[in-house]
Structures are given as C-alpha cells and as structure tokens.
Design a protein around this motif. Sequence first.
Motif, PDB file in Angstrom:
ATOM      1  N   MET A 143       0.850  -1.193   0.000  1.00 56.66           N
ATOM      2  CA  MET A 143       0.000   0.000   0.000  1.00 56.66           C
ATOM      3  C   MET A 143       0.887   1.245   0.000  1.00 56.66           C
ATOM      4  SD  MET A 143      -3.307   1.112   0.344  1.00 56.66           S
ATOM      5  CE  MET A 143      -4.315   0.045   1.365  1.00 56.66           C
ATOM      6  N   ASP A 144       0.547   2.211  -0.842  1.00 53.19           N
ATOM      7  CA  ASP A 144       1.204   3.515  -0.809  1.00 53.19           C
ATOM      8  C   ASP A 144       0.317   4.477  -0.018  1.00 53.19           C
ATOM      9  OD1 ASP A 144       3.288   2.575  -2.327  1.00 53.19           O
ATOM     10  OD2 ASP A 144       2.557   3.416  -4.207  1.00 53.19           O
ATOM     11  N   TYR A 145       0.925   5.250   0.859  1.00 54.78           N
ATOM     12  CA  TYR A 145       0.187   6.181   1.701  1.00 54.78           C
ATOM     13  C   TYR A 145       0.587   7.619   1.371  1.00 54.78           C
ATOM     14  CZ  TYR A 145      -0.820   2.064   4.574  1.00 54.78           C
ATOM     15  OH  TYR A 145      -1.237   0.829   5.009  1.00 54.78           O
ATOM     16  N   THR A 146      -0.396   8.480   1.193  1.00 55.81           N
ATOM     17  CA  THR A 146      -0.148   9.919   1.095  1.00 55.81           C
ATOM     18  C   THR A 146      -0.656  10.550   2.374  1.00 55.81           C
ATOM     19  OG1 THR A 146      -0.359   9.976  -1.319  1.00 55.81           O
ATOM     20  CG2 THR A 146      -0.664  12.053  -0.149  1.00 55.81           C
ATOM     21  N   ILE A 147       0.230  11.186   3.108  1.00 52.78           N
ATOM     22  CA  ILE A 147      -0.141  11.836   4.359  1.00 52.78           C
ATOM     23  C   ILE A 147      -0.088  13.341   4.152  1.00 52.78           C
ATOM     24  CG2 ILE A 147       0.383  12.107   6.805  1.00 52.78           C
ATOM     25  CD1 ILE A 147       1.820   9.400   6.679  1.00 52.78           C
ATOM     26  N   SER A 148      -1.252  13.958   4.179  1.00 48.90           N
ATOM     27  CA  SER A 148      -1.316  15.413   4.037  1.00 48.90           C
ATOM     28  C   SER A 148      -1.240  16.017   5.438  1.00 48.90           C
ATOM     29  CB  SER A 148      -2.620  15.830   3.342  1.00 48.90           C
ATOM     30  OG  SER A 148      -2.707  17.233   3.244  1.00 48.90           O
ATOM     31  N   ILE A 149      -0.088  16.551   5.778  1.00 49.34           N
ATOM     32  CA  ILE A 149       0.068  17.048   7.145  1.00 49.34           C
ATOM     33  C   ILE A 149      -0.580  18.419   7.336  1.00 49.34           C
ATOM     34  CG2 ILE A 149       2.173  15.706   7.463  1.00 49.34           C
ATOM     35  CD1 ILE A 149       3.769  18.266   7.230  1.00 49.34           C
ATOM     36  N   THR A 150      -0.875  19.087   6.219  1.00 51.03           N
ATOM     37  CA  THR A 150      -1.555  20.376   6.280  1.00 51.03           C
ATOM     38  C   THR A 150      -2.091  20.720   4.902  1.00 51.03           C
ATOM     39  OG1 THR A 150      -1.324  22.741   6.854  1.00 51.03           O
ATOM     40  CG2 THR A 150       0.538  21.702   5.751  1.00 51.03           C
ATOM     41  N   ASP A 172       2.533  -2.612   5.852  1.00 53.05           N
ATOM     42  CA  ASP A 172       2.497  -2.828   4.399  1.00 53.05           C
ATOM     43  C   ASP A 172       2.879  -1.591   3.595  1.00 53.05           C
ATOM     44  OD1 ASP A 172       0.326  -1.215   4.932  1.00 53.05           O
ATOM     45  OD2 ASP A 172      -1.121  -2.395   3.768  1.00 53.05           O
ATOM     46  N   ALA A 173       3.554  -0.637   4.237  1.00 57.74           N
ATOM     47  CA  ALA A 173       3.842   0.639   3.575  1.00 57.74           C
ATOM     48  C   ALA A 173       4.926   0.488   2.514  1.00 57.74           C
ATOM     49  CB  ALA A 173       4.253   1.696   4.594  1.00 57.74           C
ATOM     50  N   GLY A 174       4.558   0.794   1.267  1.00 59.16           N
ATOM     51  CA  GLY A 174       5.537   0.859   0.196  1.00 59.16           C
ATOM     52  C   GLY A 174       6.140   2.251   0.189  1.00 59.16           C
ATOM     53  N   VAL A 175       5.531   3.153  -0.586  1.00 58.10           N
ATOM     54  CA  VAL A 175       5.968   4.547  -0.608  1.00 58.10           C
ATOM     55  C   VAL A 175       5.048   5.376   0.288  1.00 58.10           C
ATOM     56  CG1 VAL A 175       6.435   6.570  -2.027  1.00 58.10           C
ATOM     57  CG2 VAL A 175       6.780   4.273  -2.980  1.00 58.10           C
ATOM     58  N   VAL A 176       5.634   6.199   1.126  1.00 60.49           N
ATOM     59  CA  VAL A 176       4.883   7.173   1.916  1.00 60.49           C
ATOM     60  C   VAL A 176       5.182   8.549   1.349  1.00 60.49           C
ATOM     61  CG1 VAL A 176       4.619   8.301   4.156  1.00 60.49           C
ATOM     62  CG2 VAL A 176       4.795   5.804   4.024  1.00 60.49           C
ATOM     63  N   TYR A 177       4.144   9.214   0.871  1.00 68.99           N
ATOM     64  CA  TYR A 177       4.272  10.558   0.318  1.00 68.99           C
ATOM     65  C   TYR A 177       3.872  11.562   1.392  1.00 68.99           C
ATOM     66  CZ  TYR A 177       4.349   8.148  -4.198  1.00 68.99           C
ATOM     67  OH  TYR A 177       4.668   7.318  -5.256  1.00 68.99           O
ATOM     68  N   ILE A 178       4.769  12.468   1.715  1.00 67.93           N
ATOM     69  CA  ILE A 178       4.479  13.546   2.669  1.00 67.93           C
ATOM     70  C   ILE A 178       4.038  14.753   1.861  1.00 67.93           C
ATOM     71  CG2 ILE A 178       5.318  14.922   4.590  1.00 67.93           C
ATOM     72  CD1 ILE A 178       5.360  11.935   5.140  1.00 67.93           C
ATOM     73  N   PHE A 179       2.823  15.210   2.110  1.00 69.52           N
ATOM     74  CA  PHE A 179       2.155  16.116   1.192  1.00 69.52           C
ATOM     75  C   PHE A 179       1.539  17.287   1.932  1.00 69.52           C
ATOM     76  CE2 PHE A 179      -0.756  16.811  -2.507  1.00 69.52           C
ATOM     77  CZ  PHE A 179       0.153  16.609  -3.521  1.00 69.52           C
ATOM     78  N   GLY A 180       1.034  18.265   1.154  1.00 65.07           N
ATOM     79  CA  GLY A 180       0.321  19.402   1.701  1.00 65.07           C
ATOM     80  C   GLY A 180      -0.850  19.766   0.815  1.00 65.07           C
ATOM     81  N   GLY A 181      -1.179  21.056   0.750  1.00 65.89           N
ATOM     82  CA  GLY A 181      -0.484  22.216   1.214  1.00 65.89           C
ATOM     83  C   GLY A 181       1.022  22.178   1.000  1.00 65.89           C
ATOM     84  N   ASN A 232       9.813   7.834  12.144  1.00 62.65           N
ATOM     85  CA  ASN A 232       9.028   6.907  12.947  1.00 62.65           C
ATOM     86  C   ASN A 232       8.136   5.957  12.159  1.00 62.65           C
ATOM     87  OD1 ASN A 232       9.401   7.710  16.006  1.00 62.65           O
ATOM     88  ND2 ASN A 232       9.299   9.632  14.853  1.00 62.65           N
ATOM     89  N   LEU A 233       7.896   6.238  10.909  1.00 64.19           N
ATOM     90  CA  LEU A 233       7.130   5.318  10.083  1.00 64.19           C
ATOM     91  C   LEU A 233       8.063   4.281   9.464  1.00 64.19           C
ATOM     92  CD1 LEU A 233       4.620   7.596   8.116  1.00 64.19           C
ATOM     93  CD2 LEU A 233       4.077   5.926   9.892  1.00 64.19           C
ATOM     94  N   THR A 234       7.565   3.072   9.297  1.00 63.53           N
ATOM     95  CA  THR A 234       8.313   2.023   8.617  1.00 63.53           C
ATOM     96  C   THR A 234       7.787   1.901   7.194  1.00 63.53           C
ATOM     97  OG1 THR A 234       8.630   0.812  10.688  1.00 63.53           O
ATOM     98  CG2 THR A 234       8.949  -0.414   8.634  1.00 63.53           C
ATOM     99  N   ALA A 235       8.618   2.239   6.212  1.00 64.69           N
ATOM    100  CA  ALA A 235       8.213   2.219   4.804  1.00 64.69           C
ATOM    101  C   ALA A 235       9.428   1.964   3.937  1.00 64.69           C
ATOM    102  CB  ALA A 235       7.555   3.541   4.416  1.00 64.69           C
ATOM    103  N   LYS A 236       9.172   1.541   2.711  1.00 57.33           N
ATOM    104  CA  LYS A 236      10.272   1.286   1.785  1.00 57.33           C
ATOM    105  C   LYS A 236      10.882   2.584   1.270  1.00 57.33           C
ATOM    106  CE  LYS A 236       8.511  -3.184   0.182  1.00 57.33           C
ATOM    107  NZ  LYS A 236       7.993  -3.957  -0.985  1.00 57.33           N
ATOM    108  N   GLN A 237      10.059   3.617   1.140  1.00 57.39           N
ATOM    109  CA  GLN A 237      10.557   4.879   0.587  1.00 57.39           C
ATOM    110  C   GLN A 237       9.704   6.041   1.081  1.00 57.39           C
ATOM    111  OE1 GLN A 237      13.350   5.471  -1.935  1.00 57.39           O
ATOM    112  NE2 GLN A 237      12.964   7.245  -0.640  1.00 57.39           N
ATOM    113  N   PHE A 238      10.338   7.194   1.286  1.00 57.57           N
ATOM    114  CA  PHE A 238       9.630   8.419   1.617  1.00 57.57           C
ATOM    115  C   PHE A 238       9.845   9.431   0.490  1.00 57.57           C
ATOM    116  CE2 PHE A 238      10.385   6.488   5.750  1.00 57.57           C
ATOM    117  CZ  PHE A 238       9.150   6.652   6.373  1.00 57.57           C
TER     118      PHE A 238
END
Length: 326
Positions: free
Chosen positions: A1-8, A47-56, A71-77
């Motif tokens: 699973m790829d996760y996009t985390i919009s922090i703002t 199951d984190a593949g790519v974690v995208y840190i996003f906005g804003g 702190n997250l466990t993922a294959k790529q940020f």
Amino acid sequence: MDYTISITNRCNLKCSYCYEKRLNTEYGCISDETMHQVTEFVNQRGDAGVVYIFGGEPLLYKDIVKYFCENLTAKQFVITTNGTLLDEEFIKWCADRNIIINMSHDGSECAERGADTILLDANLKLLLKYQPETLVQLVYTKETLPFLYDNIMYLKELGVKKVSAAMDAFLVPDDPDSFGDLLREQWRKISGIKDLFVYELAAKKKTIRENTRSTCGICKKKLFINWDGKFYPCIQFQNKQEYQCGDVCVGIEAEKARAAHPDYSMMSERCEGCEIAEYCRNSCACKKMATTGTVRDISEAACLEEQVHILTALEIISKENGGKMI
C-alpha cells in the motif's frame, strides 16, 4: 500500500491552479494526537511501500515531516514541496536518509504561483547538488502552454534531469482544435529533448509497450490520509463524505464506498469508441474528479492532453523500432 499523508492544507503560495480552492475546506494542520495515531496505524499494518508527505506545503512544518520519516516504517519516503522553504540543512538531512524530495518549479516565469523565480532557481540548484535525480514538477496553464517547451528547457539548463509536466486541471480551451494543435506541437518538441526523463512520456511508453493499464480500486493500492485523520481514496476526494473510507480510529472501511461507487475506475464516458482508448489513463478517478467533479467523465482539455501523450509516445516507439510500430 502507498500512503499519502497530508500534514496540512496550508500553503505560503497562492497558485492560480491549486486544487485546494475547489475543495471548500477549512485550513489546518495535523495535531500531535493524530500524528501519533497515523504512525501507529501505518506501522501496525506493516504494508507501507511509498509514503508521500504532502500538503499544502509540508515544509511549513519540518518537524512533523521529520517525525514521520523517522518513525514510520516504509520502503521509501517522498516529500512534495513548492521549494520556497528548502534550505541546505534540511536537504542534507533528507539526502543522508535517502528521502526523496520532489520540487515544483514552472520554469522561467512563475507568476501563476506568486513565487520568486530567483529563489526557486537557487533552491533547486542546492537540491540538485545533493539529489541530482530530483523530479521537478511543472504545471502549465492555458497562458503558459505556448512556452511549455521553453520552460522545460529552462529547467534542463539549471541541471534538471527529470521533469513532470501536468496541465492545470481547471483549464478550459477557448478553441479545442487550436488548443490540441498547440499541445501536439509542444509535446513533439519536448519528446526531442535529449538526456531528459519526461515522466508523462516515459509512463505512456511503458503502458503501450507492456500493453498494461493500471486500474485503481478504492483504497486497494493507495490511501490518502487527511490532516484531520480521515481516510479517502485520493487527494481529490478529501472532505467528500460519500468517499470517506475510514479514519485513524476505526481503520480502513472502504466497502461502503466501493459498493456505492462501482463506476469509480470506469473509463471516461467520452472515451467510448476512441481508437486509442486502450492506451488511455482516463479511468483515473482522481483525474476525473479533479477536472469534472465526477468519476464518470474527464474534461475535454484533459482528454486532448491524453491523446497527445499517446500519439507522441507512439511516435517515439516507432522511431526506436526503426519506423515500425509495436
């Protein structure tokens, strides 16, 4: 699973083409509680593949960006930034940890973004010093389309090796025929640039050669986590209650949304009967929602852009095959 985390969804720029202005949402930033809940949720799934840190603009909150990366466990940020808040200390911090930074830059004229081109140039050169393979993301509008090739060449002359050129999702051509001709002219010229990776053409060539077309079900391959802790299938669906598929407290609950939207990944209605529809990516629900506000159709401008990408990619393949099509 790829996760996009919009922090703002806050940003220090006011781009004319920003998707946020259509989402009618309050502005905010992820809380400490939600930040910890997101971390626990992702890590428990494992199951984190790519974690995208996003906005804003995520770099408004560099400490939060660093927290997730540490702190997250993922294959790529991958961090997506407008580039204005980059500094050498942060770039080096990312480089030391193999964290990718994708930067936005529209070329020689950034008036549509309200950004200082000189500042962006300086920050881009600094980023390329540590990450020479940086993907630079450009957005073109109706006004800047005639200069698309020139703006990509401007970036190449700064040392950029990889670019992505996306069209303003809100674009409505005055004359579709002349707009299509101009698109074709610009992308043909772009396809001739040597020693430059162009994401759109590379992706289209891969689809054609492999005869594969990716499809995306709701929360099956990727998940968008909003700063308030709610889950959606993609960024364009945030704050649309009927597409919410869980939150940090209950986890992923996507079955209701899948049952309610069986047309989520359908090919755009306007693609019916098209001779090159087999290569088309206009089944992308996020793109459909971004350009028409529905999951059933794509805008005319986006349809024309997709046609041009396909035809340009087919021409490249033909040249590579000595004049023969695949």
